[in-house]
Design an enzyme around this catalytic site. Structure first.
Site, PDB file in Angstrom:
ATOM      1  N   LYS A 109       0.057  21.794 -35.741  1.00 44.47           N
ATOM      2  CA  LYS A 109       1.377  21.284 -36.073  1.00 44.47           C
ATOM      3  C   LYS A 109       1.334  21.387 -37.815  1.00 44.47           C
ATOM      4  CE  LYS A 109       2.073  18.602 -31.858  1.00 44.47           C
ATOM      5  NZ  LYS A 109       1.930  17.267 -31.277  1.00 44.47           N
ATOM      6  N   GLN A 143       0.553  11.314 -32.134  1.00 43.84           N
ATOM      7  CA  GLN A 143      -0.219  11.851 -31.408  1.00 43.84           C
ATOM      8  C   GLN A 143      -0.881  11.125 -29.951  1.00 43.84           C
ATOM      9  OE1 GLN A 143      -0.297  15.476 -31.574  1.00 43.84           O
ATOM     10  NE2 GLN A 143      -1.018  15.527 -29.437  1.00 43.84           N
ATOM     11  N   ASP A 170       9.916  13.798 -31.270  1.00 45.33           N
ATOM     12  CA  ASP A 170       9.101  14.084 -29.916  1.00 45.33           C
ATOM     13  C   ASP A 170      10.049  13.735 -28.988  1.00 45.33           C
ATOM     14  OD1 ASP A 170       6.563  15.182 -29.762  1.00 45.33           O
ATOM     15  OD2 ASP A 170       5.688  13.477 -29.893  1.00 45.33           O
TER      16      ASP A 170
END
Ligand code: NAP
Length: 280
Positions: free
Chosen positions: A53, A97, A120
């Site tokens: 990422k 994460q 997200d």
């Protein structure tokens, strides 16, 4: 028949090139998009994802910061960091994460992220907006799958879409996205009576199960589009949820693993961050 291979890597590269132009414009206006990733602990797979990422952000000019926190970080410390990121104008996207170490409460952490920075798309407000079709951030993997299918110019409206898997991060949101595109959607899961029979009705079959090579040739209608979301480590290699070598003989188009859905997930994360910065 041998299926057309849907090249997710190349499509994601095109998207990143478009995003780089948008980022350059925003940067010229003093609004460089900023993505902050929070990584708690030492999960090796998470470290790899975070590195990818970060590299992708650098490539398009997004300012990315990784907050690496120790395994023993407390819930209060993590919530405090999120509060600070929520309040910082230079931060447009926040990504925690997952999975978090077992002693941390994931739900509480996700709920603490400002919905306007939840790139997200996991915050309940964004989940609700997706259900009602009222905007908001969409989880990156489902968004990437829809984009892949659209860019492959596969018709969606009126088609039978079968999704195998009903997780909150892939199965359910991808089913909702295809329903919004006017497909007729079936969701299968571990209690489905005859998954193979359901799968055979699919014009577009999406496998998000986490079982290596579960989907066989006789599960697929000739000419169907097969999207393989699975990432399974088997004997040191990565394989999908679809038996690629078999299924490519009957499908009309198929995504490889790796190089299919995976690169699209990251491209959609970058896109969401750029959109968040443009709106800020
Ligand atoms: P998950 O949370 O474990 O969900 C798996 C789903 O598959 C569940 O709904 C489960 O049913 C269903 N299932 C399990 N065995 C089944 C079977 N034999 N027949 C039918 N359904 C079955 O997994 P996930 O997070 O959605 O991820 C799925 C896969 O995609 C994994 O391999 C993951 O690594 C991969 N993934 C890839 C990306 C990417 O960027 N490419 C992103 C996210 C995930 P129940 O609900 O009944 O248990």
């Amino acid at each position: 028949m041998t299926a057309k291979i849907i090249d997710g890597k190349a499509i994601a590269q095109e998207i990143r090139a478009d995003l780089a132009k948008q980022v350059a414009k925003l940067t010229a206006q003093g609004r460089t998009p900023g993505l902050h990733v929070v990584l708690v602990g030492d999960n090796p797979a998470s470290k790899v994802y975070v590195r990818s990422k970060q590299r992708a952000c650098e490539e398009v000019g997004i300012a990315s910061t990784v907050h690496r926190l120790a395994e023993e970080t407390t819930q209060a410390e993590l919530l405090d960091l999120i509060e600070r990121l929520n309040a910082d104008d230079r931060v447009h996207g926040i990504l925690v994460q997952l999975p978090l170490p077992g002693h941390l409460n994931e739900e509480e952490v996700i709920n603490a992220i400002s919905p306007a920075k939840d790139v997200d798309g996991f915050h309940p407000i964004n989940v609700g907006k997706l259900q009602t079709g009222t905007g908001g951030f969409v989880p990156c993997t489902p968004a990437g799958i829809l984009e892949l299918v659209k860019r492959t110019e596969v018709p969606i409206a009126g088609q039978n879409v079968v999704v195998i898997g009903r997780s909150n991060i892939v199965g359910k949101p991808v089913a909702t996205l295809f329903l919004q595109e006017n497909a007729t959607v079936t969701i299968c899961h571990s209690r489905t009576k005859d998954v193979a029979a359901e799968a055979r009705r699919a014009d577009i079959l999406i496998a998000a199960v986490g079982r290596p090579k579960l989907v066989k040739k006789d599960w697929v209608k000739p000419g169907a589009v097969v999207i393989d979301v699975g990432i399974n480590r088997v004997d040191g290699t990565i394989v999908g949820d679809v038996d690629f070598d078999e299924v490519k003989e009957v499908a009309g188009a198929i995504t490889p693993v790796p190089g299919g859905v995976g690169p699209m997930t990251i491209a959609m994360l970058l896109k969401a961050t750029v959109e968040a910065a443009a709106k800020a």
